[in-house]
Design a protein around this motif. Sequence first.
Motif, mmCIF file in Angstrom:
data_model
loop_
_atom_site.group_PDB
_atom_site.id
_atom_site.type_symbol
_atom_site.label_atom_id
_atom_site.label_comp_id
_atom_site.label_asym_id
_atom_site.label_seq_id
_atom_site.Cartn_x
_atom_site.Cartn_y
_atom_site.Cartn_z
ATOM 1 N N THR A 127 12.380 -31.545 14.727
ATOM 2 C CA THR A 127 11.782 -32.024 15.970
ATOM 3 C C THR A 127 11.558 -30.826 16.877
ATOM 4 O O THR A 127 12.438 -29.972 17.020
ATOM 5 N N TYR A 128 10.358 -30.762 17.446
ATOM 6 C CA TYR A 128 9.991 -29.683 18.354
ATOM 7 C C TYR A 128 9.607 -30.275 19.705
ATOM 8 O O TYR A 128 9.180 -31.430 19.786
ATOM 9 N N TYR A 129 9.728 -29.444 20.735
ATOM 10 C CA TYR A 129 9.335 -29.826 22.088
ATOM 11 C C TYR A 129 8.320 -28.799 22.562
ATOM 12 O O TYR A 129 8.679 -27.679 22.927
ATOM 13 N N PHE A 130 7.053 -29.174 22.516
ATOM 14 C CA PHE A 130 5.967 -28.275 22.868
ATOM 15 C C PHE A 130 5.587 -28.444 24.334
ATOM 16 O O PHE A 130 5.759 -29.518 24.913
ATOM 17 N N ASN A 131 5.040 -27.385 24.904
ATOM 18 C CA ASN A 131 4.543 -27.418 26.277
ATOM 19 C C ASN A 131 3.023 -27.365 26.254
ATOM 20 O O ASN A 131 2.430 -26.863 25.297
ATOM 21 N N GLY A 132 2.427 -27.846 27.330
ATOM 22 C CA GLY A 132 0.983 -27.759 27.473
ATOM 23 C C GLY A 132 0.342 -29.122 27.626
ATOM 24 O O GLY A 132 1.018 -30.143 27.759
ATOM 25 N N ASN A 133 -0.982 -29.112 27.587
ATOM 26 C CA ASN A 133 -1.719 -30.363 27.704
ATOM 27 C C ASN A 133 -1.829 -31.027 26.330
ATOM 28 O O ASN A 133 -1.318 -30.512 25.338
ATOM 29 N N ARG A 134 -2.487 -32.159 26.291
ATOM 30 C CA ARG A 134 -2.591 -32.944 25.054
ATOM 31 C C ARG A 134 -3.147 -32.117 23.890
ATOM 32 O O ARG A 134 -2.590 -32.123 22.798
ATOM 33 N N GLU A 135 -4.228 -31.405 24.126
ATOM 34 C CA GLU A 135 -4.850 -30.621 23.058
ATOM 35 C C GLU A 135 -3.921 -29.507 22.577
ATOM 36 O O GLU A 135 -3.788 -29.270 21.372
ATOM 37 N N THR A 136 -3.270 -28.832 23.503
ATOM 38 C CA THR A 136 -2.364 -27.737 23.148
ATOM 39 C C THR A 136 -1.175 -28.246 22.332
ATOM 40 O O THR A 136 -0.773 -27.620 21.350
ATOM 41 N N ILE A 137 -0.621 -29.375 22.737
ATOM 42 C CA ILE A 137 0.516 -29.956 22.011
ATOM 43 C C ILE A 137 0.090 -30.328 20.592
ATOM 44 O O ILE A 137 0.780 -30.017 19.617
ATOM 45 N N ARG A 138 -1.060 -30.955 20.470
ATOM 46 C CA ARG A 138 -1.543 -31.365 19.148
ATOM 47 C C ARG A 138 -1.842 -30.140 18.276
ATOM 48 O O ARG A 138 -1.537 -30.138 17.079
ATOM 49 N N TYR A 139 -2.423 -29.110 18.857
ATOM 50 C CA TYR A 139 -2.717 -27.876 18.109
ATOM 51 C C TYR A 139 -1.423 -27.249 17.589
ATOM 52 O O TYR A 139 -1.328 -26.868 16.422
ATOM 53 N N GLN A 140 -0.420 -27.148 18.463
ATOM 54 C CA GLN A 140 0.864 -26.577 18.059
ATOM 55 C C GLN A 140 1.506 -27.415 16.951
ATOM 56 O O GLN A 140 2.149 -26.866 16.042
ATOM 57 N N ALA A 141 1.314 -28.725 17.009
ATOM 58 C CA ALA A 141 1.868 -29.602 15.982
ATOM 59 C C ALA A 141 1.220 -29.336 14.622
ATOM 60 O O ALA A 141 1.919 -29.299 13.596
ATOM 61 N N VAL A 142 -0.076 -29.141 14.595
ATOM 62 C CA VAL A 142 -0.770 -28.859 13.330
ATOM 63 C C VAL A 142 -0.278 -27.547 12.739
ATOM 64 O O VAL A 142 0.042 -27.461 11.547
ATOM 65 N N ILE A 143 -0.185 -26.510 13.566
ATOM 66 C CA ILE A 143 0.287 -25.197 13.087
ATOM 67 C C ILE A 143 1.717 -25.317 12.548
ATOM 68 O O ILE A 143 2.033 -24.812 11.470
ATOM 69 N N THR A 144 2.573 -25.998 13.283
ATOM 70 C CA THR A 144 3.965 -26.173 12.862
ATOM 71 C C THR A 144 4.047 -26.938 11.547
ATOM 72 O O THR A 144 4.851 -26.600 10.672
ATOM 73 N N ALA A 145 3.233 -27.969 11.397
ATOM 74 C CA ALA A 145 3.229 -28.751 10.161
ATOM 75 C C ALA A 145 2.841 -27.886 8.968
ATOM 76 O O ALA A 145 3.481 -27.946 7.914
ATOM 77 N N LEU A 146 1.823 -27.072 9.122
ATOM 78 C CA LEU A 146 1.376 -26.203 8.034
ATOM 79 C C LEU A 146 2.421 -25.123 7.729
ATOM 80 O O LEU A 146 2.680 -24.813 6.561
#
Length: 160
Positions: A127-146
Amino acid sequence: MAAKVGVNLTARGWMLVTAESCTGGWAGQAITAISGSSAWYERGFITYSNTSKHEMLGVQKTTLDQFGAVSPQTATEMAAGALNRSYAQISIAITGIAGPDGGTAEKPIGMVCFGWAHKNGLIRQETYYFNGNRETIRYQAVITALQGVLKLIDEIPLIA
């Protein structure tokens, strides 16, 4: 990042399946943007609602009721369910709260739960806790998943 995942999967003769909620198919899009990804990307599930998580991936209703859609337990069941409903050898699951609404004190905006699984039974979740707006959070999630796929691949020894 997606290209590196592809190289690593191809070297092992494996295919990948994705199960996405808050990213809405963004991981699948990043993967399919790579020419030739059909050799290593089997399919993707976009399961935004609890009903779709249950029906498409087999996430137990009791898990969703007890822990919620955004939980390590749900991410783990999503990853296992994606494998069970595909021909892939390795899976990614992403479920989180991208905002700007929906956060609580216990599950704030930016909380994203991941699951990764391999057909040999190996399952990882974080589980991660990302900062930023919706797009930034989703982008960080994709990178983390890969990145998580690459870590899981590294954990599984090649059999000669």
